[in-house]
Design a protein around this motif. Structure first.
Motif, PDB file in Angstrom:
ATOM      1  N   LEU A  73      33.989  51.786  49.609  1.00 55.90           N
ATOM      2  CA  LEU A  73      33.536  51.031  48.442  1.00 55.90           C
ATOM      3  C   LEU A  73      34.547  49.943  48.079  1.00 55.90           C
ATOM      4  CD1 LEU A  73      32.179  53.956  46.221  1.00 55.90           C
ATOM      5  CD2 LEU A  73      30.830  52.271  47.484  1.00 55.90           C
ATOM      6  N   LEU A  74      35.829  50.248  48.234  1.00 54.44           N
ATOM      7  CA  LEU A  74      36.855  49.251  47.950  1.00 54.44           C
ATOM      8  C   LEU A  74      36.754  48.078  48.920  1.00 54.44           C
ATOM      9  CD1 LEU A  74      39.408  48.305  46.456  1.00 54.44           C
ATOM     10  CD2 LEU A  74      40.758  49.741  48.009  1.00 54.44           C
ATOM     11  N   ILE A  75      36.534  48.376  50.200  1.00 51.12           N
ATOM     12  CA  ILE A  75      36.393  47.313  51.196  1.00 51.12           C
ATOM     13  C   ILE A  75      35.164  46.455  50.891  1.00 51.12           C
ATOM     14  CG2 ILE A  75      35.911  46.842  53.635  1.00 51.12           C
ATOM     15  CD1 ILE A  75      37.560  49.386  54.283  1.00 51.12           C
ATOM     16  N   VAL A  76      34.053  47.095  50.526  1.00 46.78           N
ATOM     17  CA  VAL A  76      32.832  46.356  50.191  1.00 46.78           C
ATOM     18  C   VAL A  76      33.071  45.479  48.972  1.00 46.78           C
ATOM     19  CG1 VAL A  76      30.435  46.579  49.418  1.00 46.78           C
ATOM     20  CG2 VAL A  76      31.300  48.068  51.231  1.00 46.78           C
TER      21      VAL A  76
ATOM     22  N   ALA B 217      44.099  48.909  43.627  1.00 41.84           N
ATOM     23  CA  ALA B 217      42.675  48.566  43.634  1.00 41.84           C
ATOM     24  C   ALA B 217      42.432  47.242  42.917  1.00 41.84           C
ATOM     25  CB  ALA B 217      41.863  49.687  42.973  1.00 41.84           C
ATOM     26  N   GLY B 218      43.047  47.077  41.748  1.00 39.94           N
ATOM     27  CA  GLY B 218      42.901  45.820  41.027  1.00 39.94           C
ATOM     28  C   GLY B 218      43.519  44.661  41.775  1.00 39.94           C
ATOM     29  N   GLY B 219      44.660  44.915  42.410  1.00 37.31           N
ATOM     30  CA  GLY B 219      45.327  43.857  43.164  1.00 37.31           C
ATOM     31  C   GLY B 219      44.518  43.396  44.356  1.00 37.31           C
ATOM     32  N   LEU B 220      43.942  44.344  45.114  1.00 38.98           N
ATOM     33  CA  LEU B 220      43.174  43.981  46.301  1.00 38.98           C
ATOM     34  C   LEU B 220      41.878  43.252  45.942  1.00 38.98           C
ATOM     35  CD1 LEU B 220      43.627  47.182  48.510  1.00 38.98           C
ATOM     36  CD2 LEU B 220      44.377  44.866  49.078  1.00 38.98           C
ATOM     37  N   THR B 221      41.151  43.766  44.942  1.00 40.37           N
ATOM     38  CA  THR B 221      39.871  43.138  44.606  1.00 40.37           C
ATOM     39  C   THR B 221      40.068  41.737  44.023  1.00 40.37           C
ATOM     40  OG1 THR B 221      39.926  44.409  42.530  1.00 40.37           O
ATOM     41  CG2 THR B 221      38.512  45.232  44.298  1.00 40.37           C
ATOM     42  N   THR B 222      41.110  41.538  43.238  1.00 36.03           N
ATOM     43  CA  THR B 222      41.369  40.189  42.715  1.00 36.03           C
ATOM     44  C   THR B 222      41.981  39.299  43.791  1.00 36.03           C
ATOM     45  OG1 THR B 222      43.549  40.846  41.841  1.00 36.03           O
ATOM     46  CG2 THR B 222      41.665  41.010  40.352  1.00 36.03           C
ATOM     47  N   ALA B 223      42.738  39.892  44.728  1.00 40.59           N
ATOM     48  CA  ALA B 223      43.373  39.094  45.784  1.00 40.59           C
ATOM     49  C   ALA B 223      42.342  38.488  46.718  1.00 40.59           C
ATOM     50  CB  ALA B 223      44.357  39.958  46.574  1.00 40.59           C
ATOM     51  N   LEU B 224      41.327  39.272  47.100  1.00 43.07           N
ATOM     52  CA  LEU B 224      40.303  38.729  47.998  1.00 43.07           C
ATOM     53  C   LEU B 224      39.511  37.620  47.317  1.00 43.07           C
ATOM     54  CD1 LEU B 224      39.587  39.552  50.956  1.00 43.07           C
ATOM     55  CD2 LEU B 224      41.181  41.057  49.783  1.00 43.07           C
TER      56      LEU B 224
END
Length: 410
Positions: A10-13, A139-146
Motif C-alpha cells: 500500500l505504501l508503494i502504491v 511513511a510521511g517522508g516517502l509519500t511526500t518525497a515521491l
C-alpha cells in the motif's frame, strides 16, 4: 494477505499515486507552449506569466479538498476519494489542452487539477500513516518525497512529448496515463482497520510512539500547542519557499553562474528537497519529531547564512547553502504529517493535517511575495538570505514554546 505485509505494498502504491499527482510541477514546461497556442487563438500577446494564475489557483484550492475529502477518508477509507481525485486531475489536463481562452484555462486547470490534487495528496499520506504507527516519519517522508520527485522526473518527459507531438497531445496523453494510474491505485488502497495501532502495539516489539491525545479538528484548534506548531511550520517553510521561488535568479546573482549552471542549481535544490523528506522523516522516527524539526531549523539557519555570504568567488558557499536549505525544507514536508498524527491522533488526521497543511499554502504565498517585495525595495539577495535566516531563530523559539505547552512530559 496479512496487513503487516500488505501495508508495504500500500505504501508503494501510495508513492506511485503521488508521483503522478506531483505532475503539477511540470506546469513550467506546459505554460510557454500553452501561451503560444492561446496567443494564436485569441490574438493576444500572451506569455507564460500570463497563465501563472492557473498554477497558483491549483495550489491555493488544494487545502479545501484535503480537509473535506479527509473527513470522508477518515470515515469510509481512501478508495473513492483517491479515485475521484484522479478523475479531477485528468479533467484538469483535458481542460487545459482544449481551453480557447485564458480564463477557461485558468479556471479549468486551476480548479480541476487543484481539487483533484488535494483529494489525492491528503488521502495517500494519511492512509499510509495509519498503517505505519511505528514508522510515521518514514511513511510521511516517502509519500511526500515521491510527490516532490515529480519536479525532477516529469518536466523532461513533458518537454520531450511537447517537442515530438505538440502541447495538446502531451497534456491529453499525460492526463490519461496519470488518471488511469491514480484511479486504479486508489481502488487498490484500503482503509486502515479501527484499532490497528492498538493491535500492532500489542503484537509486535517495534517501538511505537502513542498519540498524545485523540482529538478531532475542533479539539486540535483549541489545544494550546496548536498555535506554536503552526508558527513553527511557517518559520521553517517560508525561508525555503523564498529560496525555491528564486533559485535560478539567485544562482546567477550570488554565485555568478551562467543560465545552464543555474538550471542545475534548481535541480539540485529539488533533489535535496526530496531526499530531505525521506532522511528527516526516518530520523524523526528515531530521534523524535520536535528534535528533528529543530535540527532542520539549524540547517536552514546555516544554509541561509552561507547563501548570504556567497559571491562569485565563494561559489562553494552557494552550493552548500542550497543543499542545506533544500534538505531542511524537505524535512518539514516529510515530518509534519506524522507530527500532526502523533500530537492529535491518527483517527482524524486526514482532516487535522488538511488544516495544518494550510500553513504550507500560506508559506507558498508569503515566501515568493516577500522575496519579490524585498528585491523591489532594493535589498540584495545576500541581505534577504540573512533576513530569512532570522526566521529560523524565531522557529527555534516557537519550538521551545511548543515544548512548554505540552499537556504532559514525554
Amino acid at each position: 494477505m496479512n496487513l503487516m505485509k500488505k501495508r508495504w505494498i500500500l505504501l508503494i502504491v501510495a508513492c506511485t499515486i503521488n508521483l503522478c499527482a506531483g505532475s503539477i510541477y511540470a506546469w513550467s514546461v506546459f505554460a510557454p507552449p500553452l501561451a503560444e497556442r492561446l496567443s494564436l487563438l485569441t490574438g493576444e500577446a500572451l506569455t507564460a506569466g500570463s497563465l501563472a494564475a492557473a498554477f497558483s489557483l491549483a495550489n491555493a484550492v488544494g487545502p479545501i479538498p484535503m480537509i473535506l475529502g479527509g473527513a470522508v477518508n477518515d470515515r469510509f477509507g481512501p478508495r473513492w476519494v483517491i479515485a475521484s481525485g484522479g478523475l479531477l486531475i485528468g479533467l484538469g489536463f483535458f481542460l487545459a489542452a482544449t481551453a480557447e481562452t485564458t480564463l477557461s484555462l485558468i479556471l479549468g486547470y486551476g480548479i480541476g487539477f487543484g481539487l483533484g490534487l488535494g483529494l489525492v495528496y491528503g488521502s495517500t499520506i494519511n492512509t499510509t500513516l495509519k498503517f505505519f504507527p511505528d514508522h510515521r516519519g518514514l511513511a510521511g517522508g516517502l509519500t511526500t518525497a515521491l510527490y516532490g520527485l515529480s519536479s525532477v522526473i516529469l518536466p523532461p518527459v513533458a518537454l520531450a512529448l511537447i517537442s515530438a507531438e505538440g502541447i495538446q497531445y502531451a497534456l491529453i496523453m499525460l492526463g490519461t496515463v496519470f488518471t488511469v494510474m491514480i484511479v486504479s491505485g486508489g481502488l487498490f488502497m484500503q482503509k486502515c482497520p479501527d484499532g490497528f495501532e492498538a493491535k500492532f502495539r500489542s503484537s509486535t516489539a517495534a517501538p511505537v510512539r502513542p498519540a498524545r491525545e485523540e482529538l478531532n479538528w475542533r479539539g486540535m484548534l483549541r489545544a494550546r500547542r496548536f498555535p506554536p506548531m503552526v508558527l513553527l511550520l511557517l518559520c521553517g517553510a517560508i525561508p525555503g519557499m523564498m529560496i525555491i521561488s528564486h533559485c535560478w535568479s539567485a544562482a546567477r546573482e550570488l554565485a555568478g553562474l551562467d543560465a545552464a549552471a543555474a538550471s542545475v542549481a534548481v535541480s539540485i535544490l529539488a533533489l535535496a528537497n526530496v531526499f530531505g523528506r525521506i532522511l528527516a522523516g526516518a530520523a524523526s522516527d528515531r530521534f523524535g519529531r520536535l528534535p528533528s524539526l529543530m535540527g532542520a531549523l539549524v540547517l536552514t539557519l546555516l544554509g541561509c547564512t552561507l547563501l548570504s555570504a556567497a559571491d562569485g568567488i565563494a561559489a562553494l558557499w552557494f552550493w552548500s547553502g542550497i543543499l542545506l536549505v533544500g534538505i531542511a525544507f524537505g524535512a518539514f514536508m516529510g515530518i509534519y504529517p506524522g507530527f500532526t498524527a502523533e500530537e492529535f491522533g491518527a483517527k482524524s488526521n486526514s482532516v487535522n493535517y488538511g488544516i495544518m497543511f494550510c500553513g504550507f499554502s500560506i508559506a507558498g504565498f508569503v515566501g515568493p511575495v516577500a522575496m519579490n517585495f524585498l528585491l523591489e525595495t532594493g535589498f540584495s539577495y545576500q541581505e534577504i538570505c540573512l533576513m530569512a535566516s532570522s526566521l529560523s531563530l524565531a522557529g527555534l523559539f516557537c519550538g521551545w514554546i511548543f515544548s512548554k505547552s505540552l499537556p504532559h512530559k514525554e
